[in-house]
Design an enzyme around this catalytic site. Structure first.
Site, mmCIF file in Angstrom:
data_model
loop_
_atom_site.group_PDB
_atom_site.id
_atom_site.type_symbol
_atom_site.label_atom_id
_atom_site.label_comp_id
_atom_site.label_asym_id
_atom_site.label_seq_id
_atom_site.Cartn_x
_atom_site.Cartn_y
_atom_site.Cartn_z
ATOM 1 N N LYS A 197 54.174 35.267 34.368
ATOM 2 C CA LYS A 197 53.284 35.643 33.261
ATOM 3 C C LYS A 197 52.244 36.641 33.763
ATOM 4 O O LYS A 197 51.398 36.306 34.588
ATOM 5 C CB LYS A 197 52.548 34.418 32.706
ATOM 6 N N GLY A 250 44.232 34.898 40.759
ATOM 7 C CA GLY A 250 43.249 35.064 39.693
ATOM 8 C C GLY A 250 41.917 34.485 40.117
ATOM 9 O O GLY A 250 41.613 34.399 41.313
ATOM 10 N N SER A 251 41.146 34.056 39.139
ATOM 11 C CA SER A 251 39.780 33.618 39.430
ATOM 12 C C SER A 251 39.764 32.203 40.010
ATOM 13 O O SER A 251 40.688 31.406 39.796
ATOM 14 C CB SER A 251 38.959 33.659 38.136
ATOM 15 N N THR A 252 38.676 31.902 40.682
ATOM 16 C CA THR A 252 38.560 30.590 41.332
ATOM 17 C C THR A 252 38.542 29.439 40.317
ATOM 18 O O THR A 252 39.248 28.441 40.523
ATOM 19 C CB THR A 252 37.325 30.581 42.258
ATOM 20 N N GLY A 255 42.079 28.955 39.082
ATOM 21 C CA GLY A 255 42.908 28.490 40.211
ATOM 22 C C GLY A 255 42.698 27.016 40.487
ATOM 23 O O GLY A 255 43.645 26.272 40.757
ATOM 24 N N GLU A 272 45.639 32.302 45.106
ATOM 25 C CA GLU A 272 44.943 33.435 45.744
ATOM 26 C C GLU A 272 43.788 33.770 44.817
ATOM 27 O O GLU A 272 44.022 34.200 43.676
ATOM 28 C CB GLU A 272 45.875 34.653 45.837
ATOM 29 N N CYS A 306 39.682 42.070 44.571
ATOM 30 C CA CYS A 306 39.270 40.780 45.133
ATOM 31 C C CYS A 306 38.623 40.944 46.505
ATOM 32 O O CYS A 306 37.726 40.189 46.857
ATOM 33 C CB CYS A 306 40.451 39.829 45.196
ATOM 34 N N GLU A 403 30.804 36.510 42.252
ATOM 35 C CA GLU A 403 31.767 37.609 42.192
ATOM 36 C C GLU A 403 31.513 38.427 40.930
ATOM 37 O O GLU A 403 31.725 37.935 39.820
ATOM 38 C CB GLU A 403 33.198 37.059 42.188
HETATM 39 P P1 NAD Z 1 41.900 34.869 35.548
HETATM 40 O O1 NAD Z 1 41.808 33.673 36.411
HETATM 41 O O2 NAD Z 1 41.072 34.929 34.332
HETATM 42 O O3 NAD Z 1 43.411 35.066 35.062
HETATM 43 C C1 NAD Z 1 44.484 35.205 35.963
HETATM 44 C C2 NAD Z 1 45.766 34.835 35.245
HETATM 45 O O4 NAD Z 1 45.728 33.441 34.909
HETATM 46 C C3 NAD Z 1 45.988 35.583 33.933
HETATM 47 O O5 NAD Z 1 47.364 35.900 33.795
HETATM 48 C C4 NAD Z 1 45.560 34.558 32.894
HETATM 49 O O6 NAD Z 1 46.167 34.760 31.627
HETATM 50 C C5 NAD Z 1 46.049 33.278 33.540
HETATM 51 N N1 NAD Z 1 45.383 32.051 33.069
HETATM 52 C C6 NAD Z 1 44.149 31.934 32.526
HETATM 53 N N2 NAD Z 1 43.912 30.635 32.214
HETATM 54 C C7 NAD Z 1 45.009 29.933 32.572
HETATM 55 C C8 NAD Z 1 45.365 28.551 32.512
HETATM 56 N N3 NAD Z 1 44.541 27.630 32.028
HETATM 57 N N4 NAD Z 1 46.570 28.179 32.985
HETATM 58 C C9 NAD Z 1 47.413 29.090 33.517
HETATM 59 N N5 NAD Z 1 47.145 30.404 33.587
HETATM 60 C C10 NAD Z 1 45.940 30.830 33.128
HETATM 61 O O7 NAD Z 1 41.644 36.108 36.526
HETATM 62 P P2 NAD Z 1 41.580 37.647 36.127
HETATM 63 O O8 NAD Z 1 40.289 37.866 35.428
HETATM 64 O O9 NAD Z 1 42.859 38.080 35.486
HETATM 65 O O10 NAD Z 1 41.562 38.341 37.565
HETATM 66 C C11 NAD Z 1 40.399 38.537 38.304
HETATM 67 C C12 NAD Z 1 40.280 37.484 39.389
HETATM 68 O O11 NAD Z 1 41.432 37.520 40.221
HETATM 69 C C13 NAD Z 1 39.101 37.743 40.311
HETATM 70 O O12 NAD Z 1 38.449 36.537 40.568
HETATM 71 C C14 NAD Z 1 39.770 38.260 41.584
HETATM 72 O O13 NAD Z 1 39.027 38.049 42.765
HETATM 73 C C15 NAD Z 1 41.042 37.500 41.591
HETATM 74 N N6 NAD Z 1 42.057 38.164 42.420
HETATM 75 C C16 NAD Z 1 42.379 37.596 43.626
HETATM 76 C C17 NAD Z 1 43.314 38.207 44.446
HETATM 77 C C18 NAD Z 1 43.702 37.607 45.779
HETATM 78 O O14 NAD Z 1 44.709 38.021 46.335
HETATM 79 N N7 NAD Z 1 42.955 36.650 46.294
HETATM 80 C C19 NAD Z 1 43.930 39.392 44.032
HETATM 81 C C20 NAD Z 1 43.581 39.939 42.803
HETATM 82 C C21 NAD Z 1 42.641 39.300 41.989
#
Ligand code: NAD
Length: 501
Positions: A197, A250-252, A255, A272, A306, A403
């Site tokens: 997704k 994605g975000s902490t 995650g 991650e 990130c 962040e």
């Molecule tokens: P986000 O956590 O809002 O979303 C990430 C993904 O998770 C999206 O596809 C979203 O639709 C999905 N999602 C949201 N809620 C969910 C749920 N309840 N269950 C399952 N999936 C769900 O993050 P974002 O705003 O898309 O990305 C930015 C974040 O990603 C920042 O915190 C950044 O640091 C992090 N990031 C980390 C890395 C790494 O390698 N550590 C790389 C890129 C981005």
């Protein structure tokens, strides 16, 4: 800082192939379907962050669609062209996909730029990186060896590696293609199938990537992509009992929720997550190189990275020189239409991100940080925020701890190496760090002392498919890329034979 007025949507030129892709309503990629409507018939619009106009319409998946995708992925596990096929066959698919990515470099880059605002030159680099990831993982299927173990007599013991089965992947919006490749490459190299997704605000490039995979003959059901909401599609992937592993970037906070849900289902969950990377400049560094390298790493993708080196710690002896050079380089950046190859900073990805970054700039001012460069959110259309530097920042300010995920850099002063390490390590995030020094012993000491999954020395942000990448603590629990990642998509099975029988 120059801000070129944003060109009206009607005069922005992209290739005919990109135009056609955007004009076609895009569907779910499940099994052999490339344009399936979602079971609920709902769609969402993708917004161009440069013009704030709708780019096109994408089908939105549902729990039912996830069930169908997992069923297709399960069936593909035993399809003759996948599960029982030779490792060399899997390698060929990945090598061919790498070639297809390279052949479609411009179209993939254009979609990324239109969909999330990344300057086109950076999007092209991303596409090259994606091809490199597939080439690297194309080398792995033929090298995933088990072992013969020194067990006691009269037994023969061996361990073999197996794919996990159906894996789930959830990606963020900031590097849509790159993040997808970090999951698709190792998952497929190890013989799994995948349900992925992408983030709602930037789904297009992953859909085209999936079509390219189909185009090189990847069997139906091996790679399924379901755009849509995280709380619906993402959650359904996490909760599905037949999904063996979740790989999330994605975000902490999200995650953490996924880790909790995944553990209820006894799944393997790799996360991650966010970062707040320290970037330390010692007095023996090449200060100009440190300023330029840090600026390049910080303003790429408008700071939506990130590993962005958002917390800069500069030794007091070179503080003024470094901040002057950093401010000069930053002030000369060209902000504007990301389709223009001259543009260095594009818009933020969405209205929500724009509002959040603006709020942090206000917070930093209210906390007493000194604005050195930038600080303005530009009038629309487009979600543009100037690259912004705050000096005289303290490590306990929110701007130094949370962040921001945008073009906001904080600079702090230090006196001793011990103080720099203590400040750098005083963070909830441990994703990456950088050090600028000409002293090899100091570089090695920092490599040990800094709490971070990656420590760069005299460079920043460089990833390589052969080197694993990931964070500690609130920045994640796993590693992508390299050997570690492909092994994380396998499980080992021990076989013991009684030789006296
Ligand atoms: P986000 O956590 O809002 O979303 C990430 C993904 O998770 C999206 O596809 C979203 O639709 C999905 N999602 C949201 N809620 C969910 C749920 N309840 N269950 C399952 N999936 C769900 O993050 P974002 O705003 O898309 O990305 C930015 C974040 O990603 C920042 O915190 C950044 O640091 C992090 N990031 C980390 C890395 C790494 O390698 N550590 C790389 C890129 C981005």
């Amino acid at each position: 800082m120059t801000h070129e007025a944003v060109i009206p949507a009607s005069s922005r030129k992209v290739s005919a192939a990109t135009q056609a892709f955007l004009e076609a309503p895009q569907g779910l990629r499940i099994g052999s379907d490339t344009d399936r409507e979602g079971s609920t018939g709902t769609t969402f619009d993708s917004i161009d962050p440069t013009t704030e106009r709708t780019l096109g319409t994408i089908a939105s998946g549902s729990t039912r669609d996830v069930e169908d995708a997992v069923a297709a992925a399960t069936k593909a596990l035993s399809a003759p062209a996948w599960g029982p096929a030779s490792p060399a066959t899997r390698a060929r698919y990945l090598f061919d996909l790498a070639d297809a990515v390279t052949a479609h470099r411009e179209q993939l880059a254009e979609l990324e730029t239109l969909d999330m605002g990344k300057p086109i030159a950076q999007a092209r680099d991303d596409v090259d990186g994606v091809a490199a990831v597939f080439r690297y993982y194309g080398g792995w299927p033929t090298k995933l060896e088990g072992s013969i173990n020194p067990v006691r007599q009269p037994y023969f013991g061996m361990t073999q590696l197996e794919p996990l089965g159906v894996c789930g992947a959830i990606t963020p919006w900031n590097f849509p293609l790159v993040m997808a490749s970090h999951k698709i490459g190792p998952a497929l190299a190890a013989g799994n199938t995948l349900v992925l997704k992408p983030a709602e605000v930037s789904s297009y490039s992953t859909l085209l990537l999936t079509d390219l995979a189909r185009g090189v003959g990847l069997p139906p059901g091996v790679l399924n992509v379901i755009p849509g909401s995280g709380r619906v599609v993402g959650q359904a992937i996490v909760d599905h009992p037949d999904v063996a592993k979740i790989s999330f970037t994605g975000s902490t906070p999200v995650g953490r929720a996924i880790l909790e849900a995944g553990s209820r289902h006894m799944k393997k969950v790799n996360v991650e997550l966010g970062g707040k990377s320290a970037n330390i400049v010692f007095p023996d560094a090449d200060v100009r190189a440190a300023a330029r390298g840090s600026a390049e790493a910080m303003w790429e993708n408008a700071g939506q990275i990130c590993v962005a080196p958002t917390r800069m710690f500069v030794h007091e002896d070179v503080y003024d020189e470094l901040v002057d050079e950093l401010a000069r380089v930053t002030g000369a950046l060209r902000i504007g239409d990301p389709l223009n190859p001259e543009t260095e900073v594009g818009p933020l990805v969405s209205k929500a991100q724009y509002a959040s970054v603006r709020e942090y700039i206000d917070i930093a001012g209210a906390e007493g940080a000194r604005l050195r460069v930038g600080g303005r959110a530009l009038d629309g259309p487009g979600y543009f925020v100037e690259p912004t530097i705050f000096t005289e920042v303290h490590n306990d300010m929110r701007i130094a701890r949370e962040e921001v995920f945008g073009p906001v850099l904080t600079v702090l002063r230090f006196r001793t190496e011990e103080e720099a390490v203590a400040l750098a390590n005083d963070s909830a995030y441990d994703l990456a760090a950088a050090v600028w020094t000409r002293d090899v012993s100091r570089a090695l000491r920092m490599g040990k002392a800094l709490h971070a999954g990656t420590v760069w020395v005299n460079t920043h942000g460089r990833l390589d498919p052969a080197q694993s990448f990931g964070g500690y603590s609130k920045s994640g629990n796993s590693r992508e890329l390299g050997r570690e990642s492909v092994l994380s998509y396998t499980r080992s099975k021990a076989v013991m034979i009684d030789l006296s029988a």
